[in-house]
Design an enzyme around this catalytic site. Structure first.
Site, PDB file in Angstrom:
ATOM      1  N   ASP A 124      -3.001  13.776   0.849  1.00 56.04           N
ATOM      2  CA  ASP A 124      -3.407  12.499   1.393  1.00 56.04           C
ATOM      3  C   ASP A 124      -4.282  12.803   2.600  1.00 56.04           C
ATOM      4  OD1 ASP A 124      -3.319   9.753   1.984  1.00 56.04           O
ATOM      5  OD2 ASP A 124      -1.765  10.142   3.458  1.00 56.04           O
ATOM      6  N   LYS A 181      -2.883   8.016  -7.659  1.00 60.82           N
ATOM      7  CA  LYS A 181      -2.515   9.319  -7.111  1.00 60.82           C
ATOM      8  C   LYS A 181      -1.495   9.986  -8.024  1.00 60.82           C
ATOM      9  CE  LYS A 181      -3.213   8.348  -2.194  1.00 60.82           C
ATOM     10  NZ  LYS A 181      -2.648   8.408  -0.844  1.00 60.82           N
TER      11      LYS A 181
END
Lengths: 1116, 351
Positions: A389, A741
């Site tokens: 991230d 993701k």
């Protein structure tokens, strides 16, 4: 949809639902034994051993005393059961404490003190400041006149800021006496595990008539284990009780439930061990069948002639099975019973080492690293892809307002800090309308709560770091948010007080990407809509005719600098328009189904025709050591993907800053974009083509894809994208949602890569859970990610140590331990098999039961456990030569070929032990007990030397364990030799007095270890692996890398490794240890002396291409 | 970009100091163990070390090998296989019938020549070949409790199929091992004089004292239809039945020797010993061999060249390896730990 009705303060209906007794216990006193045994027997290994143990009860076939299997089995079960029982007892204690906590509850109109477990649904509970909420409550009254209270939810989601909870409209203004007698009904869905949503309705009964159904949302509820803060008292109705709690423990309960039960993760090493176990099992079956046949044939041809054996003429029907079953029992020790326990034990220690590591202790937040999942440390050493991230992970998530652009005027461009820009300060001081409006939006359009401390200073509690930065910046610009009480809001602008009334808040969601507030200016009574949000969410809402070009440019410019941007806009609302909308909004808020979606739709109606007035730019600094960490890990052959919800440009800038990608001449970015499927496909294919072509050039290629294109790709063009993913070492995915993701992680996993996902926020939780290894950064966005993760660390840079030191050591150690466990079991088993050829293939055991048991459980299990202290290379060397991680990544130390080596070694050693014993103890010395003890001694001596030669470093503990075990062997056997009823009475003393015993044992060691030592030396010196070279370098001449010249030499050449490592990691199935050192450098690459950020792309591309076909096959 | 990268390193360097004075309880406790920093010695396989180890092993092994070989050579051993010779010529066609016929007197005479001087004590062994005392059915067919304790005569578990007589009374000692007790006997005469064989103390003292009871007498032994081996004197307690005690120490290998007795008399070279033996034990049905062995002993035991030869071989091999390694080391020296050997440090343009 299932609904339930809760009657407030009505004792008659309280029995409908369960009481508030918390039980996290898994077992009761009565079901403990059966339930625990049942759980344990669900493991295949345990079933296998139980079967063996049961077979041993049949005395006809058992070669040894059943105790030799039952003993270890019972010990192993007892250890597991004790651990479970202890955990359960602790759960019971904490439950008891929670259950017996005293709380104030209204009963029959009077407040009473009762225990928390006696609360029933519908009871009214009183809480005081700093009380823990005993069950889920609907707020109906507080001490604050505005009907709000503050709660801290850190136990639930880790967020330490205070959250406002408001009394539902219907109950506002009720006095505390009235609350004692209030009656009503709450309609709500059945309890679920979502802690962020609650959609219910409340209707009060006379005398508190309220015609409307009053909607209840999550902001009207107090969830269990929150704390009441800054509020004198609050009073709530027990809504539903902690019936979710029956499964999980402690205060993680809801969180555990809300994230579901994650599947237990299996490491690559575990999978390999399972595979090897399977292979050994097959081998065992083959041996059993072959020996069974041989035994039956020998019996019929030879044993029948041997009158002294007295074989009956015709045996029972199962006679043919007897000999194979005997061999099955004899060979059952091939699969070491102790391996599971040993592995669990050492894995626990690896995890503890991570927890204890002082160098991974975060001094800023005072958090140590923590391994929540103790079972997967080896996987850390085998990571191939890291998906990270951006915000809060690579960056500090400490937002600072840096620049802004108001109506085309840039502030802060010279100094880099708008707050010091005289122009802006002057503009505020001179009340320039646009600037004031801009700063007002910064101050008002948020959910920040100002808290005035006793000394009069104001601090802000904000859920969003961006809002915090904006409000603080506004305060520096002399527009101070003073208080926010319910719907009224006060601002101090240059000393004058301005009041606003907040009418509605159109909350931020990640789908809407903007938030707005509707406020009424108390001075002139105008109703204003103030909005802020991401550029793509705000700019399309601009009124027709506004020039949005300058704002787009500003956003672009700021993104180039790696700053986060927000666009601010506003609009004045007509009273009619607002009233009409407000009605719709209220309706949407009280729906029970799809409330969020409906709300978004209603918000959409209002948010249009905005006047955009400016762009804010907020800086989020990189964390300390991020570029170095990424560079080191890339050298180690790990590929990085950045997945962020941020804008493309911001993401690229951050990527450049932290060595993720290199700038133009060295690196090249390939963009995949497009709005339609065709465009995306064309773009994707172009990128793939470029990637294939340029893979022959030394270029740092990375592809960039945004969320929209990714959505299309993941739906339609998965196969093409998979190929691209295999080709590319670096990728930047921007504007991706949490589920995307997770999908990307899944995609890489499906290509058989080991993935590690690292993140810090709630939006990373899914990715963290999906990945092979999830690492959470316990940062500012709460603990959600850290809780869901397998490992939580305080800073991104600890990742380097986590992988290179802990992961690598764990892998090395487990690789040795597991193979050694098989080695020692096979060793003793082979001896038994050889002996069976000398005992008429009848399945006689050479060793007695006690020796067999002790051999497996003590002599050979304990010394090898000290492998947890073994270090092949010092931490410093590993950090300086991260390339060495390749050995772990590619699984060089534990794979079928290394295992074959151990298998061969055990076969050889068994031969040595058996043949030497049989020849040295022939003729008159050929006594069963003596001969078996000589053979056992040979095994013990050999295993001690094997452990010694395979260990790389010896601490005092290792010496103690290895040589102490040696002494223990003689001590224990001497002890047993003093027991007259034991089979081996006096044997040990007898042997120790014989010179021939010692000479035989020494011979066994020399013959057994000589070739091992010679071979190892030869390989070590002339076919040395990189590990060996570094060991030699490290130990013979001290730290070589302190020498300057060498350092630079290493540096200039280390790029090649990047290529080498990836190419070679693909050979994982055909590995042979010296491969790395023996392998040729990439044929066409040229020597370059460019900066560290470049790396060679040639080799991986080619090999990846070739390997991609096989990998793709898997997908199709 | 400059501003953000420039400030990136700034704050964290200072923040470390701030928290230093106040230690948090959550902070990992420092110890060498928890930090994996226990002092450790890290030996590596240097040529010097390895070569000296092999040399040392060679130096130690060769003398031991010579000593062992000499010890073995000093042992004088007479081995005589008599099972084939002790069958009358007319019965060689059917040896099993011969041995199973109880009516034939199976006395047989053998002459043994002493090759070298033999010093007392001279051990008399019988050697059986192809006899599986370690067979699964056989080796377990005994009951130790019964042998030790007179009160436990009824304990015959594990003794199948020689457990009880037909009428169910327990056999003492039960089991196949006892039942198949070796029953050939030997008498030695040197010249005209009888060579006395001492059969006392041929078994392990620990067995006599603790494994076989002094008040346990044979009962119902060899009463079945099928006679196994020797009978036992039912008036002698088991701990005096030394042949049985020796026999019950089962051999691990199908070829084994068991002590028959000791001769406490020196024998001269070329002495001729006449052995009168009774060839009772049936090894014919399974092609076993029976041998009579007279042997002296050394510090290493009986005649066994294996250890000596093995030691000499290993010692020689170690010397060979040490030399080979030295030669290779001198001819093709290789710098230990040279980082240029690292594959990532190799010059890629070399190709």
């Amino acid at each position: 949809m299932m609904k339930r009705f809760v009657y407030i303060n009505d004792d008659s209906s309280q029995d409908l639902y369960c009481d508030n007794r918390i039980s996290n216990r898994k077992y009761t006193l009565w079901n403990f034994l059966p339930k625990n045994l049942w759980e344990q027997f669900r493991r295949f290994m345990n079933q296998y051993f139980l079967l063996i143990a049961c077979l041993q009860l049949w005395s006809l076939i058992t070669p040894v005393n059943p105790a030799s299997t039952w003993g270890p089995l019972i010990i192993i079960f007892a250890v597991s059961a004790t651990k479970e029982a202890w955990d359960d007892y602790n759960r019971y204690l904490s439950d008891k404490q929670a259950n017996e906590k005293e709380v104030w509850v209204v009963k029959d109109g009077i407040r009473k003190h009762i225990q928390a477990q006696d609360i029933h649904v519908g009871n009214i509970v009183w809480l005081r400041e700093n009380d823990e909420v005993p069950c889920d409550l609907v707020l109906i009254g507080t001490s604050e006149p505005q009907g709000i209270c503050y709660v801290e939810t850190s136990a639930l989601d880790g967020e330490t800021d205070l959250k406002t909870r408001v009394v539902p409209l219907a109950c506002i203004g009720l006095a505390s006496e009235q609350l004692h007698i209030i009656k009503g009904v709450i309609e709500c869905p059945n309890p679920d595990k979502d802690i962020t949503r609650f959609d219910g309705n409340m209707r009060l009964f006379p005398p508190f008539i309220d015609n409307d159904l009053c909607p209840l949302t999550i902001s009207n509820t107090l969830l269990q284990s929150c704390y009441l803060r800054n509020t004198e008292w609050a009073c709530g109705v027990a809504k539903w009780l902690s019936i979710w709690l029956t499964i999980f423990s402690g205060n993680e309960t809801k969180l555990g439930m809300s994230r579901g039960v994650p599947e237990p993760k299996l490491t690559a090493v575990d999978a390999m061990i399972d595979k090897l176990t399977g292979a050994i099992f097959l081998f065992q079956v083959v041996v059993v069948i072959v020996l069974g046949f041989a035994g039956n044939i020998w019996k019929d041809t030879e044993a029948r002639k041997q009158w002294y054996v007295k074989y009956p003429e015709d045996g029972p029907w199962y006679e043919l099975l007897v000999i194979p079953l005997r061999f099955e029992l004899l060979c059952s020790i091939m699969i070491p019973i102790s391996i599971k326990v040993s592995l669990d034990l050492v894995k626990g220690i690896y995890a503890k080492f991570i927890d204890w590591d002082e160098e991974m202790y975060d001094h800023d937040t005072r958090t140590p690293s923590h391994a929540a999942n103790t079972a997967i440390s080896e996987d850390l050493g085998q990571v191939e892809y890291i998906l990270t991230d951006k915000t809060g992970t690579l960056t500090e998530n400490k937002m600072i307002f840096r620049r802004c652009c108001i109506n085309g005027v840039f502030y802060g461009n010279e100094s880099g800090d708008a707050l010091k820009d005289v122009q802006l300060l002057n503009a505020v001081a001179n009340n320039v309308a646009d600037v004031i409006r801009f700063v007002t939006i910064m101050t008002v359009c948020n959910t920040v709560i100002p808290i005035r401390s006793k000394s009069g200073t104001i601090s802000y509690k904000a859920q969003s770091q961006d809002e915090d930065a904006l409000v603080n910046a506004a305060a520096r610009l002399h527009m101070v948010l003073i208080s926010k009480n319910g719907s009224s809001l006060e601002i101090n602008l240059n000393g004058s007080l301005i009041q606003y009334e907040i009418l509605d808040i159109l909350e931020f969601t990640s789908d809407r990407k903007r938030m707005s507030v509707v406020v009424k200016d108390c001075q002139d009574g105008k109703i204003l809509l103030l909005s802020k949000g991401a550029d793509e969410a705000i700019l399309p809402c601009a009124y027709a005719g506004q020039q949005i070009r300058p704002f787009v440019d500003a956003v672009e410019q700021y993104a180039q600098l790696g700053l986060r941007t927000l666009c601010l806009g506003w609009r004045e609302l007509k009273d009619d328009e607002y009233n009409e909308w407000s009605h719709a909004f209220k309706q949407a808020r009280s729906t029970l189904v799809d409330r969020e979606w409906k709300l978004a739709e209603v918000c959409q109606i209002l948010e249009h025709d905005l006047e955009i007035i400016g762009v804010t730019a907020i800086e989020d600094r990189l964390q300390d050591g991020v570029p170095e960490t990424i560079e080191t890990l890339r050298q180690a052959g790990i590929n990085f993907w950045m997945l962020t919800g941020d804008k493309q440009n911001t993401a690229i800038q951050i990527a450049l800053l932290c060595n993720f990608i290199s700038s133009e001449p060295k690196g090249q970015l390939l963009f995949i974009n497009g709005k339609t499927e065709d465009e995306v496909l064309r773009s994707l294919e172009r990128v793939l083509l470029t990637m294939r072509i340029t893979s022959s050039e030394p270029k740092d290629l990375a592809f960039v894809v945004d969320g929209w294109a990714l959505e299309i790709i993941l739906k339609q063009y998965r196969a093409v994208f998979t190929e691209l993913a295999i080709l590319s070492r670096t990728a930047i995915c921007c504007r991706v949602t949490p589920s995307q993701k997770a999908q990307l992680v899944e995609l890489l996993k499906s290509c058989d890569y080991r993935t590690l996902a690292i993140g810090d926020g709630g939006n990373d939780v899914r990715m963290i859970q999906q990945a092979d290894i999830g690492v959470g950064i316990s940062g500012r966005e709460g603990l959600q990610a850290a809780r869901a993760a397998d490992y939580s660390i305080g800073k991104f840079r600890f990742l380097k140590r986590l992988i290179l030191v802990h992961g690598r050591y764990s892998y090395n150690r487990t690789a040795f331990l597991s193979q050694y466990s098989f080695y020692k079991s096979l060793l003793i088993c082979f001896i038994q098999i050889f002996f069976s050829f000398f005992s008429g293939v009848s399945g006689t055991s050479l060793f007695n039961s006690i020796s067999l048991m002790a051999y497996n459980v003590f002599y050979t299990s304990i010394p090898v456990l000290t492998v947890v202290l073994d270090k092949d290379l010092s931490e410093k060397t590993v950090m300086q030569n991260p390339q060495i991680l390749l050995y772990c990544q590619a699984g060089r130390l534990l794979n079928p070929s290394t295992f074959a080596g151990w298998f061969g070694r055990s076969l050889y050693h068994a031969l040595v032990v058996f043949l030497i014993t049989v020849h040295a103890y022939a003729d008159e010395k050929s006594e069963m007990e003596e001969l078996s003890m000589v053979a056992l001694s040979g095994c013990i001596w050999l295993q001690a030397f094997v452990v010694t030669i395979e260990m790389n470093s010896f601490t005092i503990l290792q010496h103690l364990a290895i040589w102490g075990n040696f002494a223990a062997f003689y001590f224990i056997n001497s002890l047993v030799s003093t027991i007259p009823s034991a089979g081996m009475y006096t044997i040990m003393f007898r042997l120790c007095r014989q010179p021939s015993y010692w000479i035989t044992v020494v011979l066994i060691v020399a013959v057994g270890m000589g070739p091992v030592l010679a071979l190892k030396y030869f390989r070590y010196t002339y076919r040395s692996s990189a590990i060996n070279i570094l060991q030699q370098a490290e130990r013979s001449r001290g730290p070589i890398f302190s020498m300057g010249g060498l350092e630079s030499q290493l540096k200039s050449l280390e790029k090649d490794v990047a290529s080498l490592s990836t190419s070679q990691s693909k050979f994982r199935n055909s590995v042979y240890e010296p491969l790395l050192s023996a392998s040729d450098p990439p044929p066409t690459s040229t020597r370059r002396s460019i900066g560290p950020a470049t790396f060679d792309f040639l080799q991986p591309a080619q090999s990846r291409l070739s390997s991609s076909y096989s990998r793709n096959c898997k997908d199709n | 970009m400059n501003s953000s990268s420039g400030s990136a390193a700034g704050p964290s360097s200072g923040s470390g100091d701030g928290s230093a004075p106040r230690r948090n309880s959550k902070r990992p406790k420092y110890s060498k163990f928890t930090q994996q920093e226990l002092p450790a010695c890290k030996p590596i396989l240097t040529p010097k070390w390895v070569i000296s180890v092999f040399t040392l092993v060679g130096v130690i092994f060769v003398p031991i090998g010579i000593a062992a070989l000499m010890a073995s050579n000093n042992v004088v051993e007479i081995v005589d296989r008599y099972d084939t010779e002790c069958i009358p010529a007319n019965m060689t066609g059917d040896k099993v019938a011969y041995i199973q016929n109880d009516d034939i007197i199976k006395t047989c005479t053998r002459n043994l020549t002493v090759p070298k001087d033999m010093d007392q004590p001279i051990y008399v062994y019988y050697q059986l070949d192809n006899f599986y005392q370690n067979h699964r059915r056989y080796v377990k067919s005994r009951n130790d409790a019964q042998l030790k304790d007179a009160d436990q005569a009824n304990k015959t578990s594990g003794c199948d199929p020689e457990k009880t007589t037909k009428d169910g009374s327990p056999i003492v000692p039960c089991g196949l091992i006892a039942w198949s007790l070796f029953n050939d006997t030997y008498n030695f005469t040197l010249g005209n004089k009888n060579l006395s064989v001492n059969k006392n103390g041929i078994s392990w003292k620990s067995d006599r004292d603790h494994k076989f009871g002094k008040d346990v007498f044979p009962k119902n032994f060899q009463n079945g239809i099928l006679r196994g081996g020797a009978s036992l004197d039912s008036n002698k307690p088991l701990n005096k039945q030394e042949d049985l005690i020796v026999w019950m120490r089962t051999a691990a290998l199908p070829t084994f020797r068991k002590l028959y007795g000791k001769i406490h008399q020196d024998l001269k070279a070329n002495d001729i010993i006449m052995v009168t033996l009774e060839n009772n034990y049936n090894t014919y049905s399974f092609n076993g061999k029976k041998k009579l062995v007279l042997s002296t002993s050394s510090w290493l035991g009986g005649k066994n060249d294996f250890l000596g030869i093995a030691y000499l071989t290993i010692g020689g091999l170690c010397f060979f390896l040490a030399t080979a390694f030295t030669v290779v080391y001198l001819v093709k020296p290789r710098k230990l730990g040279d980082p240029s050997y690292l594959s990532w440090n190799r010059n890629p343009s070399g190709h």
